[in-house]
Enzyme design. Structure first.
Site, PDB file in Angstrom:
ATOM      1  N   VAL A  58       0.824  -1.223   0.000  1.00  0.00           N
ATOM      2  CA  VAL A  58       0.000   0.000   0.000  1.00  0.00           C
ATOM      3  C   VAL A  58       0.853   1.265   0.000  1.00  0.00           C
ATOM      4  CG1 VAL A  58      -2.021  -1.060   1.113  1.00  0.00           C
ATOM      5  CG2 VAL A  58      -0.260   0.029   2.536  1.00  0.00           C
TER       6      VAL A  58
ATOM      7  N   TYR B 100       2.328   4.977  15.356  1.00  0.00           N
ATOM      8  CA  TYR B 100       0.988   4.372  15.274  1.00  0.00           C
ATOM      9  C   TYR B 100      -0.067   5.396  15.714  1.00  0.00           C
ATOM     10  CZ  TYR B 100      -2.658   0.853  15.460  1.00  0.00           C
ATOM     11  OH  TYR B 100      -3.812   0.140  15.230  1.00  0.00           O
TER      12      TYR B 100
HETATM   13  N1  LIG Z   1      -6.590  -5.650  16.080  1.00  0.00           N
HETATM   14  C1  LIG Z   1      -7.006  -4.609  16.745  1.00  0.00           C
HETATM   15  O1  LIG Z   1      -7.401  -4.691  17.916  1.00  0.00           O
HETATM   16  C2  LIG Z   1      -7.029  -3.260  16.097  1.00  0.00           C
HETATM   17  C3  LIG Z   1      -7.459  -2.152  16.860  1.00  0.00           C
HETATM   18  C4  LIG Z   1      -7.509  -0.922  16.248  1.00  0.00           C
HETATM   19  C5  LIG Z   1      -7.172  -0.777  14.919  1.00  0.00           C
HETATM   20  N2  LIG Z   1      -6.739  -1.879  14.216  1.00  0.00           N
HETATM   21  C6  LIG Z   1      -6.394  -1.652  12.810  1.00  0.00           C
HETATM   22  O2  LIG Z   1      -7.016  -2.654  12.019  1.00  0.00           O
HETATM   23  C7  LIG Z   1      -6.279  -2.817  10.812  1.00  0.00           C
HETATM   24  C8  LIG Z   1      -6.094  -4.308  10.527  1.00  0.00           C
HETATM   25  O3  LIG Z   1      -5.276  -4.857  11.533  1.00  0.00           O
HETATM   26  P1  LIG Z   1      -5.419  -6.361  12.047  1.00  0.00           P
HETATM   27  O4  LIG Z   1      -5.836  -6.255  13.464  1.00  0.00           O
HETATM   28  O5  LIG Z   1      -6.239  -7.160  11.132  1.00  0.00           O
HETATM   29  O6  LIG Z   1      -3.869  -6.788  12.010  1.00  0.00           O
HETATM   30  P2  LIG Z   1      -3.083  -7.867  11.111  1.00  0.00           P
HETATM   31  O7  LIG Z   1      -1.641  -7.643  11.385  1.00  0.00           O
HETATM   32  O8  LIG Z   1      -3.643  -9.218  11.335  1.00  0.00           O
HETATM   33  O9  LIG Z   1      -3.458  -7.466   9.603  1.00  0.00           O
HETATM   34  C9  LIG Z   1      -2.837  -6.416   8.905  1.00  0.00           C
HETATM   35  C10 LIG Z   1      -2.676  -6.848   7.466  1.00  0.00           C
HETATM   36  O10 LIG Z   1      -2.104  -5.758   6.717  1.00  0.00           O
HETATM   37  C11 LIG Z   1      -1.089  -6.285   5.882  1.00  0.00           C
HETATM   38  N3  LIG Z   1      -0.115  -5.222   5.578  1.00  0.00           N
HETATM   39  C12 LIG Z   1       0.760  -4.647   6.420  1.00  0.00           C
HETATM   40  N4  LIG Z   1       1.512  -3.741   5.785  1.00  0.00           N
HETATM   41  C13 LIG Z   1       1.099  -3.735   4.502  1.00  0.00           C
HETATM   42  C14 LIG Z   1       1.498  -3.011   3.353  1.00  0.00           C
HETATM   43  N5  LIG Z   1       2.500  -2.103   3.392  1.00  0.00           N
HETATM   44  N6  LIG Z   1       0.851  -3.248   2.181  1.00  0.00           N
HETATM   45  C15 LIG Z   1      -0.163  -4.162   2.115  1.00  0.00           C
HETATM   46  N7  LIG Z   1      -0.561  -4.885   3.172  1.00  0.00           N
HETATM   47  C16 LIG Z   1       0.058  -4.678   4.362  1.00  0.00           C
HETATM   48  C17 LIG Z   1      -0.473  -7.419   6.684  1.00  0.00           C
HETATM   49  O11 LIG Z   1       0.270  -8.327   5.876  1.00  0.00           O
HETATM   50  C18 LIG Z   1      -1.712  -8.035   7.312  1.00  0.00           C
HETATM   51  O12 LIG Z   1      -2.294  -9.017   6.492  1.00  0.00           O
HETATM   52  C19 LIG Z   1      -4.980  -2.024  10.999  1.00  0.00           C
HETATM   53  O13 LIG Z   1      -5.102  -0.790  10.309  1.00  0.00           O
HETATM   54  C20 LIG Z   1      -4.916  -1.783  12.484  1.00  0.00           C
HETATM   55  O14 LIG Z   1      -4.191  -0.631  12.807  1.00  0.00           O
HETATM   56  C21 LIG Z   1      -6.663  -3.106  14.769  1.00  0.00           C
END
Ligand SMILES: NC(=O)c1ccc[n+]([C@@H]2O[C@H](COP(=O)([O-])OP(=O)(O)OC[C@H]3O[C@@H](n4cnc5c(N)ncnc54)[C@H](O)[C@@H]3O)[C@@H](O)[C@H]2O)c1
Length: 278
Positions: free
Chosen positions: A73, A169
């Site tokens: 991305v 972050y």
């Molecule tokens: N899990 C939580 O509790 C939580 C809370 C608040 C916000 N979020 C947000 O939710 C979103 C998804 O996170 P998640 O919890 O599923 O974590 P995760 O780590 O399981 O998933 C993130 C995904 O993004 C992909 N990714 C990372 N960098 C990338 C890049 N440069 N290009 C393309 N793909 C990339 C990773 O390979 C992974 O598949 C994130 O934006 C995170 O900040 C998560």
């Protein structure tokens, strides 16, 4: 969702996979992208190509179509190429779920994690929206995944300077929230609705975040981050908006052009620490 097409970033696992499969269950075809390899400064493994294949299988099980691409991305041209492939398969785009994200930790080399997190979470989300915008029509929706980290008071950090990835972050999600809010106003005349949302879920990113001192600090400043749902200006103009919770902040922002309301908002915002709108 029947007959719609959704573009989901970070779709190989976690919330991205879940969004892709759920949208497919509701009837949407999916264009799914993921990096599928690690980023050195991030300190925990990201998804693998097999994860993206698994997402594809799960979507196909629902009976809907999916186009997958390994794309970063941070690089708009990779996202553009992935989206074009999906467009040539499905012919249109209705929904963007821009949610690929990382929580950096490592401090070496200095500020590398800061840069990688900002470039992924903030610019990566902007890139995904940017490449999608020319294809979006009235009624389209953009969902950018934010975080309650955006509300944290970094001034209360115990270890300033020790954790650039965590600081990034917080910064990335705060700026993302502001970006989505402003985008709502820009896209309202086109009837396109951007939203920022978040939900705490047990995924690798979440486990890392829990160990990160900057992010585990209590939310001491509960100032609401601006979101489109609080922006009555965008909701009023946006034909596709369905709800507009009327907080006092909403009403104040709506009337900002009038001097008296502007003054009242300024006084109230100082008292309640509402976002400064100038
Ligand atoms: N899990 C939580 O509790 C939580 C809370 C608040 C916000 N979020 C947000 O939710 C979103 C998804 O996170 P998640 O919890 O599923 O974590 P995760 O780590 O399981 O998933 C993130 C995904 O993004 C992909 N990714 C990372 N960098 C990338 C890049 N440069 N290009 C393309 N793909 C990339 C990773 O390979 C992974 O598949 C994130 O934006 C995170 O900040 C998560």
């Amino acid at each position: 969702m029947e007959g719609k097409v959704a573009f989901v970033t970070g779709a190989a696992r976690g919330q991205g996979r879940s969004h892709a499969v759920r949208l497919a269950e509701e009837g949407a075809d999916i264009i799914a992208v993921d990096l599928c390899h690690d980023i050195d400064s991030i300190g925990y493994p990201l998804a693998r190509p097999e994860d993206l294949e698994e997402t594809a299988k799960l979507v196909e099980k629902t009976g809907r179509g999916i186009v997958t691409a390994q794309a970063d991305v941070r690089d708009a041209s990779q996202l553009h190429a992935a989206l074009e492939r999906g467009m040539s398969e499905f012919g249109k785009l209705d929904i963007v779920v821009a949610q690929a994200g990382v929580a950096g930790m490592a401090g070496e080399p200095p500020l590398q994690a800061w840069r990688d997190v900002i470039e992924t979470n903030l610019f990566g989300t902007i890139n995904a929206i940017h490449v999608a915008l020319p294809h979006l029509k009235e009624g389209a929706a953009i969902i950018a995944t934010g975080s309650t980290a955006a509300l944290m008071d970094v001034g209360k950090k115990d270890n300033p300077g020790a954790d650039p990835g965590a600081m990034a972050y917080i910064t990335s999600k705060r700026l993302l929230s502001q970006f989505v809010n402003d985008l709502g106003t820009e896209l309202a005349p086109r009837g396109i609705r951007p939203t920022s949302s978040t939900r705490r879920t047990a995924t690798p990113i979440c486990c890392r975040a829990d160990r990160c001192t900057g992010l585990s600090a209590p939310i001491s400043n509960t100032r609401p981050a601006p979101t489109p749902s609080r922006c009555s200006l965008s909701n009023r103009r946006c034909k596709s908006a369905t709800s507009s919770p009327k907080t006092s902040a909403t009403r104040a922002v709506a009337g900002l052009r009038r001097g008296q309301v502007r003054h009242r908002y300024a006084v109230e915002s100082r008292r309640r620490r509402l976002p400064q709108v100038v």
